[in-house]
Enzyme design. Structure first.
Site, PDB file in Angstrom:
ATOM      1  N   LYS A  10       0.832  -1.215   0.000  1.00  0.00           N
ATOM      2  CA  LYS A  10       0.000   0.000   0.000  1.00  0.00           C
ATOM      3  C   LYS A  10       0.867   1.265   0.000  1.00  0.00           C
ATOM      4  O   LYS A  10       0.629   2.184  -0.770  1.00  0.00           O
ATOM      5  CB  LYS A  10      -0.927   0.028   1.229  1.00  0.00           C
ATOM      6  CG  LYS A  10      -1.880  -1.146   1.320  1.00  0.00           C
ATOM      7  CD  LYS A  10      -2.839  -1.000   2.500  1.00  0.00           C
ATOM      8  CE  LYS A  10      -2.170  -1.013   3.855  1.00  0.00           C
ATOM      9  NZ  LYS A  10      -1.681  -2.341   4.278  1.00  0.00           N
ATOM     10  N   ARG A  30      -9.556   0.929   9.037  1.00  0.00           N
ATOM     11  CA  ARG A  30      -9.166  -0.430   9.387  1.00  0.00           C
ATOM     12  C   ARG A  30     -10.249  -1.154  10.172  1.00  0.00           C
ATOM     13  O   ARG A  30     -10.087  -2.343  10.481  1.00  0.00           O
ATOM     14  CB  ARG A  30      -7.910  -0.381  10.249  1.00  0.00           C
ATOM     15  CG  ARG A  30      -6.612  -0.738   9.531  1.00  0.00           C
ATOM     16  CD  ARG A  30      -5.474  -0.505  10.492  1.00  0.00           C
ATOM     17  NE  ARG A  30      -4.278  -1.240  10.199  1.00  0.00           N
ATOM     18  CZ  ARG A  30      -3.244  -0.760   9.508  1.00  0.00           C
ATOM     19  NH1 ARG A  30      -3.298   0.444   8.982  1.00  0.00           N
ATOM     20  NH2 ARG A  30      -2.166  -1.487   9.349  1.00  0.00           N
ATOM     21  N   ARG A  64      11.457  -5.761   4.658  1.00  0.00           N
ATOM     22  CA  ARG A  64      11.350  -4.348   5.035  1.00  0.00           C
ATOM     23  C   ARG A  64      11.931  -4.125   6.418  1.00  0.00           C
ATOM     24  O   ARG A  64      12.636  -3.144   6.650  1.00  0.00           O
ATOM     25  CB  ARG A  64       9.868  -3.924   4.991  1.00  0.00           C
ATOM     26  CG  ARG A  64       9.646  -2.450   5.285  1.00  0.00           C
ATOM     27  CD  ARG A  64       8.227  -2.016   4.986  1.00  0.00           C
ATOM     28  NE  ARG A  64       7.278  -2.478   5.999  1.00  0.00           N
ATOM     29  CZ  ARG A  64       5.959  -2.278   5.931  1.00  0.00           C
ATOM     30  NH1 ARG A  64       5.439  -1.645   4.899  1.00  0.00           N
ATOM     31  NH2 ARG A  64       5.170  -2.735   6.886  1.00  0.00           N
ATOM     32  N   ARG A  71      12.078  -1.213  11.475  1.00  0.00           N
ATOM     33  CA  ARG A  71      10.749  -1.208  12.117  1.00  0.00           C
ATOM     34  C   ARG A  71      10.582  -2.487  12.920  1.00  0.00           C
ATOM     35  O   ARG A  71      10.589  -3.574  12.346  1.00  0.00           O
ATOM     36  CB  ARG A  71       9.672  -1.130  11.025  1.00  0.00           C
ATOM     37  CG  ARG A  71       8.835   0.124  11.087  1.00  0.00           C
ATOM     38  CD  ARG A  71       7.827   0.147   9.970  1.00  0.00           C
ATOM     39  NE  ARG A  71       6.593  -0.557  10.333  1.00  0.00           N
ATOM     40  CZ  ARG A  71       5.485  -0.499   9.613  1.00  0.00           C
ATOM     41  NH1 ARG A  71       5.446   0.206   8.506  1.00  0.00           N
ATOM     42  NH2 ARG A  71       4.405  -1.151  10.004  1.00  0.00           N
ATOM     43  N   ARG A  77      -0.456  -9.193  13.232  1.00  0.00           N
ATOM     44  CA  ARG A  77      -0.987  -8.115  12.384  1.00  0.00           C
ATOM     45  C   ARG A  77      -1.823  -8.691  11.247  1.00  0.00           C
ATOM     46  O   ARG A  77      -2.867  -8.132  10.894  1.00  0.00           O
ATOM     47  CB  ARG A  77       0.161  -7.275  11.831  1.00  0.00           C
ATOM     48  CG  ARG A  77       0.673  -6.290  12.867  1.00  0.00           C
ATOM     49  CD  ARG A  77       2.089  -5.863  12.588  1.00  0.00           C
ATOM     50  NE  ARG A  77       2.248  -5.177  11.337  1.00  0.00           N
ATOM     51  CZ  ARG A  77       3.400  -5.121  10.670  1.00  0.00           C
ATOM     52  NH1 ARG A  77       4.470  -5.736  11.135  1.00  0.00           N
ATOM     53  NH2 ARG A  77       3.479  -4.455   9.544  1.00  0.00           N
TER      54      ARG A  77
HETATM   55  P1  ADP Z   1       1.171  -2.149   7.857  1.00  0.00           P
HETATM   56  O1  ADP Z   1      -0.062  -1.987   7.042  1.00  0.00           O
HETATM   57  O2  ADP Z   1       2.344  -2.595   7.054  1.00  0.00           O
HETATM   58  O3  ADP Z   1       0.950  -2.982   9.079  1.00  0.00           O
HETATM   59  P2  ADP Z   1       0.955   0.579   8.860  1.00  0.00           P
HETATM   60  O4  ADP Z   1       2.087   1.533   8.831  1.00  0.00           O
HETATM   61  O5  ADP Z   1      -0.235   0.891   8.035  1.00  0.00           O
HETATM   62  O6  ADP Z   1       1.653  -0.784   8.419  1.00  0.00           O
HETATM   63  O7  ADP Z   1       0.456   0.357  10.376  1.00  0.00           O
HETATM   64  C1  ADP Z   1       1.330   0.063  11.427  1.00  0.00           C
HETATM   65  C2  ADP Z   1       0.544  -0.016  12.748  1.00  0.00           C
HETATM   66  O8  ADP Z   1      -0.067   1.277  13.037  1.00  0.00           O
HETATM   67  C3  ADP Z   1      -0.610  -1.004  12.790  1.00  0.00           C
HETATM   68  O9  ADP Z   1      -0.188  -2.319  13.119  1.00  0.00           O
HETATM   69  C4  ADP Z   1      -1.503  -0.370  13.900  1.00  0.00           C
HETATM   70  O10 ADP Z   1      -0.993  -0.637  15.181  1.00  0.00           O
HETATM   71  C5  ADP Z   1      -1.344   1.123  13.675  1.00  0.00           C
HETATM   72  N1  ADP Z   1      -2.381   1.700  12.781  1.00  0.00           N
HETATM   73  C6  ADP Z   1      -2.158   2.271  11.553  1.00  0.00           C
HETATM   74  N2  ADP Z   1      -3.322   2.694  11.019  1.00  0.00           N
HETATM   75  C7  ADP Z   1      -4.301   2.382  11.913  1.00  0.00           C
HETATM   76  C8  ADP Z   1      -5.734   2.527  11.924  1.00  0.00           C
HETATM   77  N3  ADP Z   1      -6.390   3.087  10.889  1.00  0.00           N
HETATM   78  N4  ADP Z   1      -6.419   2.083  13.015  1.00  0.00           N
HETATM   79  C9  ADP Z   1      -5.791   1.536  14.034  1.00  0.00           C
HETATM   80  N5  ADP Z   1      -4.450   1.330  14.092  1.00  0.00           N
HETATM   81  C10 ADP Z   1      -3.706   1.752  13.046  1.00  0.00           C
END
Ligand code: ADP
Length: 192
Positions: free
Chosen positions: A14, A89, A128, A134, A146
């Site tokens: 994404k 989400r 990554r 990270r 996740r």
């Molecule tokens: P990825 O999709 O690769 O897991 P992101 O950078 O989108 O990475 O998200 C990393 C973390 O940030 C998630 O595991 C969650 O803890 C938090 N997070 C990100 N966006 C949201 C959201 N819309 N609602 C709740 N938690 C979120």
């Protein structure tokens, strides 16, 4: 103003694709993950609050991310629209986003869903993690959690937006360039 959601499990590409899409279509790229990591980096009170939740691979509370998104879309005037990455989400986040957009006479025009196999997701996340440092990309149990949180809380949104007629699946396997071409074809279809 066009509103596109980019959707898919962790590691589906994404963030990578969002940068290309935002540039080509003059959209503001809103990544809740990036915003939350910036809060942690700045040492803010909010960052402290979400740090431990993110480290476990759980979702931060809906109201936190909804407030962050609301602040950004209220301030934006110069772009052709928005690209939401990692948001919504949960069904509650989706409903709140729709409410915010409705208030501005806007709606979700498209959910661009990247389809990637489980093995490829794990491979990309570990890759990554090795480069970015990270921590949530370096621990197998956090990665699996996740993906599990995605399947149980986020994936139902595919049906939610399918029913609204805006769901657009794209094959997310292949090179970054190949996938970007598929995405552009899908966007151009709804944009024409
Ligand atoms: P990825 O999709 O690769 O897991 P992101 O950078 O989108 O990475 O998200 C990393 C973390 O940030 C998630 O595991 C969650 O803890 C938090 N997070 C990100 N966006 C949201 C959201 N819309 N609602 C709740 N938690 C979120």
């Amino acid at each position: 103003m066009i509103n596109i959601l980019i959707f898919g499990p962790p590691g589906s590409g994404k963030g990578t694709q969002s940068e290309h899409i935002a540039k080509k279509y003059n959209l503001l790229h809103l990544s809740t993950g990036d915003m939350l990591r910036a809060e942690i980096g700045s040492g803010s009170e909010l960052g402290e609050k979400v740090k431990h939740i993110m480290a476990r691979g759980e979702l931060v509370p809906d109201e936190v991310v909804i407030a962050m998104i609301a602040a950004r879309i209220d301030a934006e005037k110069s772009r052709s629209g928005f690209l939401y990455d990692g948001f919504p989400r949960t069904v509650q986040q989706a409903a709140e986003l729709e409410k915010m957009l409705e208030g501005k006479g806007l709606k979700v025009n498209m959910m661009l869903a990247l389809d990637v196999s489980h093995d490829e997701l794990v491979k990309r996340l570990l890759g990554r993690g090795a480069i970015s440092g990270r921590s949530d990309d370096q621990d197998m149990s956090v990665i699996e959690n996740r993906i599990e949180v995605y399947r149980s809380k986020t994936e139902p949104l595919a049906d939610y937006f399918r029913k609204k007629g805006v769901y657009s699946p794209v094959d997310g396997m292949g090179t970054v360039e190949e996938i970007f071409i598929r995405i552009c074809t899908a966007i151009d279809k709804i944009n024409s």
